[in-house]
Write a protein that holds these residues in place. Structure first.
Motif, PDB file in Angstrom:
ATOM      1  N   THR A 164      23.460 -36.908  71.700  1.00  0.00           N
ATOM      2  CA  THR A 164      24.345 -35.820  71.859  1.00  0.00           C
ATOM      3  C   THR A 164      24.284 -34.405  71.243  1.00  0.00           C
ATOM      4  O   THR A 164      24.971 -33.759  71.785  1.00  0.00           O
ATOM      5  CB  THR A 164      25.640 -36.688  71.455  1.00  0.00           C
ATOM      6  OG1 THR A 164      25.913 -37.787  72.403  1.00  0.00           O
ATOM      7  CG2 THR A 164      27.012 -35.910  71.708  1.00  0.00           C
ATOM      8  N   THR A 204      33.857 -40.576  68.491  1.00  0.00           N
ATOM      9  CA  THR A 204      34.340 -40.881  70.052  1.00  0.00           C
ATOM     10  C   THR A 204      33.056 -40.855  70.948  1.00  0.00           C
ATOM     11  O   THR A 204      33.145 -41.016  72.220  1.00  0.00           O
ATOM     12  CB  THR A 204      35.139 -39.776  70.660  1.00  0.00           C
ATOM     13  OG1 THR A 204      34.643 -38.347  70.230  1.00  0.00           O
ATOM     14  CG2 THR A 204      36.469 -39.924  69.957  1.00  0.00           C
ATOM     15  N   TYR A 205      31.871 -40.692  70.599  1.00  0.00           N
ATOM     16  CA  TYR A 205      30.569 -40.802  71.405  1.00  0.00           C
ATOM     17  C   TYR A 205      29.844 -41.890  71.248  1.00  0.00           C
ATOM     18  O   TYR A 205      28.970 -41.969  71.849  1.00  0.00           O
ATOM     19  CB  TYR A 205      29.689 -39.485  70.815  1.00  0.00           C
ATOM     20  CG  TYR A 205      30.383 -37.963  71.086  1.00  0.00           C
ATOM     21  CD1 TYR A 205      30.733 -37.519  72.302  1.00  0.00           C
ATOM     22  CD2 TYR A 205      30.418 -37.394  70.073  1.00  0.00           C
ATOM     23  CE1 TYR A 205      31.171 -36.317  72.641  1.00  0.00           C
ATOM     24  CE2 TYR A 205      31.040 -36.060  70.083  1.00  0.00           C
ATOM     25  CZ  TYR A 205      31.420 -35.612  71.370  1.00  0.00           C
ATOM     26  OH  TYR A 205      32.209 -34.511  71.389  1.00  0.00           O
ATOM     27  N   LYS A 207      30.153 -44.979  72.377  1.00  0.00           N
ATOM     28  CA  LYS A 207      30.427 -45.886  73.388  1.00  0.00           C
ATOM     29  C   LYS A 207      29.758 -45.214  74.718  1.00  0.00           C
ATOM     30  O   LYS A 207      30.672 -44.009  75.037  1.00  0.00           O
ATOM     31  CB  LYS A 207      31.855 -46.440  73.769  1.00  0.00           C
ATOM     32  CG  LYS A 207      32.165 -47.261  75.060  1.00  0.00           C
ATOM     33  CD  LYS A 207      31.168 -48.673  74.823  1.00  0.00           C
ATOM     34  CE  LYS A 207      31.529 -49.284  76.206  1.00  0.00           C
ATOM     35  NZ  LYS A 207      30.948 -50.905  76.099  1.00  0.00           N
ATOM     36  N   LYS A 208      28.863 -45.371  75.366  1.00  0.00           N
ATOM     37  CA  LYS A 208      28.378 -44.822  76.487  1.00  0.00           C
ATOM     38  C   LYS A 208      28.905 -45.365  77.619  1.00  0.00           C
ATOM     39  O   LYS A 208      29.205 -46.634  77.771  1.00  0.00           O
ATOM     40  CB  LYS A 208      26.854 -44.774  76.472  1.00  0.00           C
ATOM     41  CG  LYS A 208      26.001 -44.344  74.967  1.00  0.00           C
ATOM     42  CD  LYS A 208      26.552 -42.774  74.876  1.00  0.00           C
ATOM     43  CE  LYS A 208      25.791 -42.254  73.614  1.00  0.00           C
ATOM     44  NZ  LYS A 208      26.351 -42.636  72.235  1.00  0.00           N
ATOM     45  N   PRO A 209      28.888 -44.493  78.882  1.00  0.00           N
ATOM     46  CA  PRO A 209      29.158 -45.355  80.223  1.00  0.00           C
ATOM     47  C   PRO A 209      28.281 -46.355  80.876  1.00  0.00           C
ATOM     48  O   PRO A 209      27.137 -46.231  80.198  1.00  0.00           O
ATOM     49  CB  PRO A 209      29.247 -44.238  81.102  1.00  0.00           C
ATOM     50  CG  PRO A 209      28.466 -43.015  80.310  1.00  0.00           C
ATOM     51  CD  PRO A 209      28.577 -43.178  78.817  1.00  0.00           C
ATOM     52  N   MET A 229      30.986 -36.269  79.677  1.00  0.00           N
ATOM     53  CA  MET A 229      30.559 -37.542  80.484  1.00  0.00           C
ATOM     54  C   MET A 229      30.542 -38.879  79.403  1.00  0.00           C
ATOM     55  O   MET A 229      30.432 -39.911  80.090  1.00  0.00           O
ATOM     56  CB  MET A 229      28.999 -37.386  80.655  1.00  0.00           C
ATOM     57  CG  MET A 229      28.658 -35.967  81.640  1.00  0.00           C
ATOM     58  SD  MET A 229      29.701 -35.947  83.152  1.00  0.00           S
ATOM     59  CE  MET A 229      28.876 -37.397  83.946  1.00  0.00           C
ATOM     60  N   THR A 230      30.656 -38.486  78.176  1.00  0.00           N
ATOM     61  CA  THR A 230      30.560 -39.930  77.271  1.00  0.00           C
ATOM     62  C   THR A 230      31.855 -39.879  76.359  1.00  0.00           C
ATOM     63  O   THR A 230      31.882 -41.092  75.846  1.00  0.00           O
ATOM     64  CB  THR A 230      29.322 -39.552  76.473  1.00  0.00           C
ATOM     65  OG1 THR A 230      29.380 -38.724  75.658  1.00  0.00           O
ATOM     66  CG2 THR A 230      28.103 -39.599  77.439  1.00  0.00           C
ATOM     67  N   ASN A 232      34.779 -41.037  74.425  1.00  0.00           N
ATOM     68  CA  ASN A 232      36.113 -41.708  74.192  1.00  0.00           C
ATOM     69  C   ASN A 232      35.747 -42.833  75.661  1.00  0.00           C
ATOM     70  O   ASN A 232      36.896 -42.702  76.388  1.00  0.00           O
ATOM     71  CB  ASN A 232      37.447 -41.065  74.281  1.00  0.00           C
ATOM     72  CG  ASN A 232      38.571 -41.908  74.119  1.00  0.00           C
ATOM     73  OD1 ASN A 232      38.415 -42.885  73.395  1.00  0.00           O
ATOM     74  ND2 ASN A 232      40.001 -41.262  74.361  1.00  0.00           N
ATOM     75  N   THR A 233      34.565 -43.240  75.830  1.00  0.00           N
ATOM     76  CA  THR A 233      34.546 -44.114  76.873  1.00  0.00           C
ATOM     77  C   THR A 233      35.303 -45.415  76.880  1.00  0.00           C
ATOM     78  O   THR A 233      35.325 -46.055  75.671  1.00  0.00           O
ATOM     79  CB  THR A 233      32.982 -44.588  77.083  1.00  0.00           C
ATOM     80  OG1 THR A 233      32.251 -43.327  77.509  1.00  0.00           O
ATOM     81  CG2 THR A 233      32.854 -45.471  78.018  1.00  0.00           C
ATOM     82  N   PRO A 234      35.972 -45.928  77.893  1.00  0.00           N
ATOM     83  CA  PRO A 234      36.616 -47.309  77.534  1.00  0.00           C
ATOM     84  C   PRO A 234      35.591 -48.199  77.170  1.00  0.00           C
ATOM     85  O   PRO A 234      34.565 -48.477  77.311  1.00  0.00           O
ATOM     86  CB  PRO A 234      37.064 -47.670  78.967  1.00  0.00           C
ATOM     87  CG  PRO A 234      37.010 -46.242  79.684  1.00  0.00           C
ATOM     88  CD  PRO A 234      36.036 -45.437  79.035  1.00  0.00           C
ATOM     89  N   ILE A 236      35.545 -48.457  73.549  1.00  0.00           N
ATOM     90  CA  ILE A 236      35.007 -47.886  72.356  1.00  0.00           C
ATOM     91  C   ILE A 236      36.113 -48.656  71.248  1.00  0.00           C
ATOM     92  O   ILE A 236      35.460 -48.613  69.962  1.00  0.00           O
ATOM     93  CB  ILE A 236      35.062 -46.438  72.198  1.00  0.00           C
ATOM     94  CG1 ILE A 236      34.613 -45.930  71.071  1.00  0.00           C
ATOM     95  CG2 ILE A 236      36.721 -46.075  72.529  1.00  0.00           C
ATOM     96  CD1 ILE A 236      34.621 -44.361  70.913  1.00  0.00           C
TER      97      ILE A 236
END
Length: 554
Positions: A164, A204-205, A207-209, A229-230, A232-234, A236
Motif C-alpha cells: 500500500t 483501515t488497509y 482487510k483486502k477485498p 480500492m482497499t 475500510n473493506t467490510p 475489517i
C-alpha cells in the motif's frame, strides 16, 4: 457523565524521536534525548507521550518500515533506554504510547525474507502475493500511497507482492491467523514493559477485498489510488475486535487508530464501549483543500465553513458514545500555521488561534512536537533537498499532470511531511540545540526567533499560551464534559462554539481571517478565561484573535 479515564483528561504530546533531541552527536534524536526533556514536557502539561516508531528499521519510510516488532533501533538506543524512559515518565505521572505499524512490515523483516524465498515455505502466505496479468504486468492498476504501482515483482516466486505504501513496505496478510497472533504477541510484549497505550498506524488497509481488480484511473498515469480500492473493506472490524480481545482489554491504556476512510456515520462501530479503539484519528478536517484523494497538485481554495463542518461532524459522531482525538498536526502533515492559514499572517497569533480550538473542543488534544512553539514550514530550493518519500512521489505525479518543476516544488513546499520533521527548536545555538553533530535534516532557519528557550522567558509566547490553556482545560470541568454546540455556523471568518455542563457555559470564538470580524451584539458574556490578545475584544474580533468566555446560564 460517566467517570472519565485518565487519558480523557490529559494532553497527548507526539514525539518524532529522530528529530526531537540528540544526546550523542550522531545527528539523529534518541531515547535518552526524550528522557532528558521529560521535565519540559511535564511543565507543558503533557500526560502521555506518543512516540513514532523506534523499532529496528532500514528507515526507508523513517521507521514505518519495521524489521523487528519487539526491538529498539540502535540509532535510538537500547531496550534498556526504552525501559528507563517508561520508568522516568511514570515518575512524572506520564505514560509512553507506542506506534504499532501492523498493515505492513519492512521488506527486511525475517518474515518477508522467508516469505519471498519460495511459494511453499512456512511463511509463504504471510504477505499478499498474486500472479501477474497474462501480459506479465502487475495484477492490478493500483497506485501506492507514495506513487507508482502498489505491486512489485519478486523473481524468487515469479509473483508480485502488494505494498500500500513503499516498495520496501510489503502488506501483511491479516487473513492468516498466524500473522495476527504474531502481531498481537508483539503488542503484548510492550504492554508487559509498561506502556500506556498504542497509536495504530494505517489500520483501515489491513482487510483486502476478496477479488483484486482494476479500478477506474484517477490521474494521467492510468492508475487508481490503492486507498479507494482497499480502505475500510467490510470484515475489517472482525479482525479488530479480535485485536481488542487479545491485547487491549483488561489494561488501563488507550488506543487510537489512524483511520483514513472511516466516515463519521461509522464512528460508533469503531470507538466506545462496543467499538474497537478508544479513539480514532479522522482526516476530513485536515483534508479541506481536497475534494477527492490527497493529490497535492489538485488542491482547491476552501472556505472556513468546510473546516467547521468537518470538526462539528466529528464532535457529533462521538457525542453519545466514544471519544475524539483532536489534532491539527502530526508527523505526516505540514505545519498548521501555514496549512490552515495559507494566505499568511502573524504565525504566533495563528498558532494561538489553533491552540484555542484544540484545547476547548470535546476530546483529548494531541500536540505535535514544535506545535507548542508555533514552528513553521520550510522552503528548500530543490526537490533533492527533501528526504520525505511522499514528497518525491507527489512531485513526480505533478510533473505527469503537466505542471512545471517550479509549480511541482511549490506543492511540496506547502505539503511536505519534512515540514514537520525538521529538528525541534530548543535554543539559538547551532542546529537549534538539537544536536552537536550534523542533523539528519536541516533545522528551520527561523530557530533564532522560534525556540523553546526564548519562549519560556516570554509571557506572550506561543509556548506560554499553550501552558495556560492546557492548565485551563485540565481544571475546568466544562471543557472536559460539556456538550458541544456550533455557533455562527454560516460565518466564513469566525469559528465559534459553546460547551455546556449544568449551569455553566463556555464560548470559544476564533477569527480565522486577517481582517476584523464582527460579533453579534452580546455574543461574549461572563468572564474572559483566556485570549490571544492582551486585552478583551469589544464587538469585533481582531485578525486571528481567539477568546474563551465562561458564563452562568439558567
Amino acid at each position: 457523565m460517566k467517570a472519565t479515564k485518565w487519558w480523557q483528561n490529559t494532553a497527548v504530546y507526539q514525539i518524532y524521536p529522530k528529530s526531537f533531541n540528540d544526546t550523542t552527536g550522531s545527528g539523529t534524536g534518541d531515547l535518552r534525548g526524550i528522557t532528558e526533556k521529560l521535565d519540559y514536557l511535564k511543565d507543558l502539561g503533557a500526560g502521555a507521550l506518543w512516540l513514532t516508531p523506534v523499532y529496528p528499521s532500514p528507515m526507508v519510510d523513517n521507521g514505518y518500515d519495521i524489521s523487528d516488532y519487539t526491538g529498539i533501533n540502535p540509532q535510538f538506543g537500547t531496550l534498556a533506554d526504552m525501559e528507563a524512559l517508561i520508568a522516568e515518565a511514570k515518575k512524572r505521572d506520564m505514560r509512553i504510547v507506542m506506534d504499532l505499524v501492523y498493515n505492513h512490515s519492512s521488506d527486511q523483516h525475517p518474515w518477508f525474507i522467508e516469505s519471498k524465498s519460495s511459494r511453499n515455505n512456512a511463511k509463504s502466505d504471510w504477505y499478499i502475493w498474486r500472479d501477474a496479468k497474462p501480459d506479465g504486468s502487475a495484477p492490478t492498476n493500483w497506485r501506492g500511497i507514495f506513487g507508482g504501482s502498489a505491486w512489485t515483482y519478486c523473481a524468487e516466486r515469479d509473483q508480485y507482492y502488494l505494498h500500500t505504501f513503499a516498495e520496501a513496505q510489503p502488506d501483511l496478510n491479516w487473513e492468516n491467523p498466524e500473522v495476527r497472533a504474531a502481531l498481537f504477541a508483539a503488542a503484548n510484549f510492550w504492554l508487559d514493559k509498561g506502556v500506556g497505550g498504542f497509536r495504530i498506524d494505517a489500520i483501515t488497509y489491513i482487510k483486502k477485498p476478496a477479488v483484486f481488480e482494476d479500478g477506474t484511473p484517477d490521474a494521467a498515469d492510468g492508475m487508481v489510488s490503492v486507498h479507494d480500492m482497499t480502505a475500510n473493506t467490510p470484515g475489517i472490524l472482525d479482525f479488530l475486535h479480535e485485536f481488542r480481545r487479545e491485547v487491549f482489554d483488561g489494561h488501563d491504556i488507550f488506543t487510537v487508530g489512524e483511520a483514513n476512510g472511516v466516515s463519521v456515520a461509522e464512528l460508533p462501530d469503531w470507538v466506545g464501549e462496543n467499538g474497537v479503539f478508544s479513539m480514532l484519528f479522522e482526516f476530513a478536517h485536515v483534508l479541506v483543500p481536497y475534494e477527492e484523494g490527497e493529490c497535492w497538485s489538485k488542491m482547491i481554495p476552501w472556505k472556513l465553513t468546510k473546516l467547521k463542518g468537518a470538526l462539528s461532524a466529528s464532535q457529533a459522531g462521538v457525542a453519545k458514545e466514544g471519544w475524539y482525538p483532536i489534532y491539527f498536526e502530526n508527523h505526516d502533515r505540514a505545519r498548521s500555521v501555514n496549512y490552515f492559514f495559507p494566505n499568511g499572517g502573524d504565525t504566533r497569533l495563528a498558532a494561538k488561534a489553533l491552540a484555542t480550538v484544540l484545547m476547548t473542543l470535546r476530546g483529548t488534544p494531541f500536540i505535535y512536537e514544535g506545535e507548542e512553539l508555533g514552528m513553521t514550514n520550510v522552503r528548500w530550493d530543490t526537490i533533492e533537498s527533501y528526504d520525505d518519500i511522499s514528497s518525491h512521489g507527489q512531485y513526480e505525479l505533478a510533473l505527469k499532470e503537466g505542471f512545471s518543476p517550479a509549480e511541482a516544488l511549490s506543492f511540496v513546499h506547502f505539503n511536505s511531511r519534512d515540514n514537520a520533521r525538521t529538528p525541534m527548536q530548543w535554543n539559538t545555538s547551532e542546529h537549534a540545540g538539537f544536536t552537536t553533530g550534523t542533523p539528519w535534516l536541516p533545522a528551520n532557519e527561523n530557530y533564532h526567533t522560534i525556540n523553546a528557550a526564548a519562549e519560556e522567558k516570554d509571557a506572550d509566547s506561543v509556548l506560554s499560551y499553550y501552558k495556560q490553556i492546557i492548565r485551563l482545560r485540565k481544571t475546568n470541568p466544562v471543557l472536559l464534559s460539556g456538550v458541544y454546540e456550533e455557533l455562527l455556523a454560516d460565518n466564513e471568518q469566525i469559528y465559534a462554539f459553546s460547551r455546556t455542563a449544568g449551569n455553566r457555559r463556555i464560548v470559544t470564538a476564533v477569527n480565522f481571517s486577517a481582517e476584523e470580524a464582527a460579533l453579534p451584539a452580546g455574543f461574549l458574556k461572563g468572564v474572559r478565561l483566556i485570549g490571544s490578545y492582551a486585552d478583551a475584544p469589544s464587538t469585533v474580533l481582531r485578525p486571528l484573535e481567539a477568546v474563551v468566555y465562561e458564563e452562568e446560564v439558567k
